[in-house]
Design an enzyme around this catalytic site. Structure first.
Site, mmCIF file in Angstrom:
data_model
loop_
_atom_site.group_PDB
_atom_site.id
_atom_site.type_symbol
_atom_site.label_atom_id
_atom_site.label_comp_id
_atom_site.label_asym_id
_atom_site.label_seq_id
_atom_site.Cartn_x
_atom_site.Cartn_y
_atom_site.Cartn_z
ATOM 1 N N GLY A 111 0.831 -1.192 0.000
ATOM 2 C CA GLY A 111 0.000 0.000 0.000
ATOM 3 C C GLY A 111 0.866 1.241 0.000
ATOM 4 O O GLY A 111 1.882 1.325 -0.696
ATOM 5 N N SER A 193 3.239 -6.847 -3.801
ATOM 6 C CA SER A 193 2.699 -5.546 -4.167
ATOM 7 C C SER A 193 3.776 -4.481 -3.975
ATOM 8 O O SER A 193 4.830 -4.553 -4.598
ATOM 9 C CB SER A 193 1.435 -5.257 -3.347
ATOM 10 O OG SER A 193 0.736 -4.154 -3.862
ATOM 11 N N ASP A 272 -10.572 -24.034 -19.904
ATOM 12 C CA ASP A 272 -10.245 -24.793 -18.702
ATOM 13 C C ASP A 272 -9.543 -26.108 -19.015
ATOM 14 O O ASP A 272 -8.530 -26.463 -18.407
ATOM 15 C CB ASP A 272 -11.521 -25.053 -17.898
ATOM 16 C CG ASP A 272 -11.250 -25.638 -16.515
ATOM 17 O OD1 ASP A 272 -10.087 -25.902 -16.194
ATOM 18 O OD2 ASP A 272 -12.219 -25.832 -15.753
ATOM 19 N N ASP A 275 -5.375 -27.569 -20.101
ATOM 20 C CA ASP A 275 -4.268 -28.080 -19.300
ATOM 21 C C ASP A 275 -4.469 -29.547 -18.926
ATOM 22 O O ASP A 275 -3.812 -30.076 -18.043
ATOM 23 C CB ASP A 275 -4.066 -27.240 -18.042
ATOM 24 C CG ASP A 275 -5.356 -27.081 -17.234
ATOM 25 O OD1 ASP A 275 -6.305 -27.854 -17.455
ATOM 26 O OD2 ASP A 275 -5.407 -26.170 -16.382
ATOM 27 N N ASP A 279 -10.850 -28.192 -14.133
ATOM 28 C CA ASP A 279 -10.733 -28.120 -12.678
ATOM 29 C C ASP A 279 -10.963 -26.718 -12.125
ATOM 30 O O ASP A 279 -10.658 -26.439 -10.967
ATOM 31 C CB ASP A 279 -9.355 -28.612 -12.237
ATOM 32 C CG ASP A 279 -8.211 -27.819 -12.874
ATOM 33 O OD1 ASP A 279 -8.487 -26.952 -13.720
ATOM 34 O OD2 ASP A 279 -7.044 -28.071 -12.515
ATOM 35 N N ASP A 430 -4.788 -11.172 -10.882
ATOM 36 C CA ASP A 430 -4.455 -9.966 -10.123
ATOM 37 C C ASP A 430 -5.145 -8.757 -10.757
ATOM 38 O O ASP A 430 -4.977 -8.500 -11.953
ATOM 39 C CB ASP A 430 -2.935 -9.762 -10.115
ATOM 40 C CG ASP A 430 -2.490 -8.708 -9.115
ATOM 41 O OD1 ASP A 430 -3.021 -7.579 -9.158
ATOM 42 O OD2 ASP A 430 -1.590 -9.001 -8.311
ATOM 43 N N HIS A 467 -4.786 -10.498 -5.982
ATOM 44 C CA HIS A 467 -3.628 -9.686 -5.627
ATOM 45 C C HIS A 467 -2.965 -10.228 -4.368
ATOM 46 O O HIS A 467 -3.513 -10.109 -3.269
ATOM 47 C CB HIS A 467 -4.039 -8.238 -5.430
ATOM 48 C CG HIS A 467 -2.888 -7.312 -5.220
ATOM 49 N ND1 HIS A 467 -1.799 -7.274 -6.067
ATOM 50 C CD2 HIS A 467 -2.625 -6.398 -4.245
ATOM 51 C CE1 HIS A 467 -0.941 -6.371 -5.638
ATOM 52 N NE2 HIS A 467 -1.413 -5.843 -4.534
#
Length: 535
Positions: A111, A193, A272, A275, A279, A430, A467
């Site tokens: 922050g 961050s 989805d 891969d 899932d 994120d 995030h």
């Protein structure tokens, strides 16, 4: 001024070194935690508290492990009166475990900083780094209070960017040496961050300080990049938001929860299984070519589709901020399904949940605060994120961005020369720093350093994670354990172990070193990491 100040600190430590060594062996015992407060140096004050094992949790924690026995040290240094008429100092907390493993961890902030967080190493999942035997330090980065008002003082700006961190790292290492009568064998940094930016900053400005560094979702160009993207997204959503009773747009309703769930389902349906298993995770984002336009209503808007304006806003956002000439001001974003899950923080960053025109999205109340207070020079409290001019206002960010941002150095020559190891970890969902930005940095790092890049730096992307943590993801990540093995045993991580928390409890996955991704082998329990390989 910075060099003189550090020389003074080093001189003071050298001058008192002999005196402290006399009782150093005694101070290595936790029974002398109280006496350690007498290690007061000119310009520094210390308070200590002996914390018994299994007697407390970190402040604010109501669950999770109890803390081990340790000596908690709170310190102040460089007290001064700011140009803005407010008092400042560099505050820090250092926790010294009774059962020390010989390692030091600097816990990054986040922050606007301005608070001294409990120095326990919470990002060292599972548990705390302190409980694993690390001596841990945190700092407020040289100002007090979580808002960006400190940006009106030029020294506080520099302290926040790098100077306070330099001083705290040097001081913490010396206090560790005095307390245990020996220096730390290895030093580590982990932060997310703003703390991730600090991690990158150390590898560039102070490359000899740490043996291993983890930069999670780093704010590498937040002061001229991600904050511009926050304004871009806010304006795009605000333009399509329905009006409230007062006739003003209600930002939170530009996309409701059902709309976000539609986007999530659309991405999962399209990508989805790429891969190897369906899932709820898109582990191979490079192969996902989903276009949100596929969700656009053919007729009237209902719960099964998105209005054309909503599709337009999302496409504008995920393409990335630009000026009127079409030049990119930030990066595109991966369309990860995590953005549509209620456990992800995408809504609170981009939209908020305020039912009125007074928005409470983090972009509005946090990013706008930083934009006004210390990302533009001089500070300008009249600058609204809703009125940010993408042609004119980015130039106002130049004066600060060069000392704050960490995206330019892709040589890391000093860090390499020291033998340092660097891990990047970034959630694909994120909402504040794009994973595409992280991939771009790593690709530039690789282009600069060639095949030797993998010898000192690796990137791990986390499908579904928001995030720093949370979301529909395997977001409990033992990056610190992998980093220690890399630094001390030479075991370069091909993957990092991760497990699910709120959304996928019990699920484990390997987080594969970029550009590889976790692929299901085709048999066995898909909740078990052993049934996945990196490819």
């Amino acid at each position: 001024m910075k060099d003189n100040a550090m020389q003074q600190i080093n001189h003071i430590f050298a001058a008192v070194g002999t005196l402290l060594t006399v009782s150093g062996a005694a101070w290595a015992q936790t029974s002398d935690c109280a006496a350690f407060a007498a290690t007061t140096l000119p310009g520094m004050s210390l308070k200590t508290e002996a914390v018994a094992g299994d007697s407390t949790r970190p402040p604010g924690a109501t669950a999770g492990p109890m803390l081990v026995a340790h000596c908690k040290v709170n310190g102040k240094m460089a007290e001064r009166m700011g140009q803005d008429g407010k008092p400042y100092h560099i505050g820090f907390e250092l926790r010294l475990p009774t059962a020390w493993n010989g390692r030091f961890l600097y816990q990054g902030g986040g922050g606007n900083d301005g608070v001294v967080r409990p120095a326990v190493g919470p990002q060292a999942a599972p548990g705390y780094a302190l409980n694993r035997g690390f001596a841990v330090v945190t700092t407020d980065a040289g100002h007090q209070g979580p808002t960006a008002d400190f940006g009106f003082d030029p020294i506080a700006r520099t302290d926040n960017a790098y100077n306070a961190h330099d001083k705290v790292a040097v001081t913490a290492k010396e206090l560790i040496r005095q307390f245990y009568s020996k220096p730390a064998d290895k030093s580590y940094f982990i932060g997310c961050s703003g703390g991730g930016r600090q991690a990158m900053m150390f590898t560039q400005r102070f490359p000899s300080y740490f043996d291993g560094v983890i930069a999670m979702a780093p704010a590498m160009r937040v002061s001229k990049g991600a904050t511009i993207a926050a304004a871009w997204d806010t304006q795009a959503l605000h333009a399509i938001a329905p009006k409230g009773a007062d006739g003003q747009p209600v930002l939170s309703q530009a996309l409701n929860d059902g709309d976000l769930a539609l986007v999530r389902k659309g991405v999962l349906d399209a990508c989805d299984a790429q891969d190897g298993v369906a899932d709820g995770l898109v582990s191979n984002p490079a192969a996902c070519k989903f276009d949100v336009a596929a969700l656009q209503c053919k007729g009237a808007k209902d719960d099964s589709c998105l209005a054309p304006a909503q599709v337009g806003a999302l496409k504008k956002m995920f393409t990335g901020a630009k000026n009127s000439a079409g030049q990119p001001l930030y990066f595109s974003w991966p369309l990860d399904p995590g953005m549509g899950h209620p456990q992800n923080d995408w809504r609170m960053w981009k939209l908020g949940n305020s039912p009125t025109a007074k928005a409470n999205s983090r972009h509005v109340f946090l990013m706008q605060d930083a934009l006004q207070g210390y990302f533009v020079t001089p500070p300008d409290r009249s600058l609204s994120i809703y009125k940010f001019d993408f042609d004119r206002d980015p130039q106002r960010m130049d004066a600060h961005s060069w000392i704050f941002n960490t995206d330019s150095d892709v040589k890391l020559a000093g860090f390499q020369a020291k033998g340092g190891k660097l891990m990047f970890i970034h959630g694909l969902a994120d909402p504040i720093f794009s994973a595409d930005e992280m991939v771009d940095y790593y690709q530039r790092l690789t282009a600069q350093n060639g095949p030797k890049t993998n010898a000192f730096a690796r990137l791990f992307l986390v499908p579904g994670m928001g995030h720093c943590a949370g979301g529909a993801a395997t977001d409990s990540i033992d990056g610190l354990g992998s980093l220690v093995d890399w630094v001390e045993k030479g075991q370069a991580p091909q993957s990092v172990p991760a497990s699910g928390t709120a959304v996928y409890p019990g699920r484990t996955r390997p987080l594969c070193a970029y550009p590889q991704y976790a692929h299901y082998k085709g048999s066995g329990n898909p909740e078990d990491a052993s049934n996945f390989s990196c490819r």
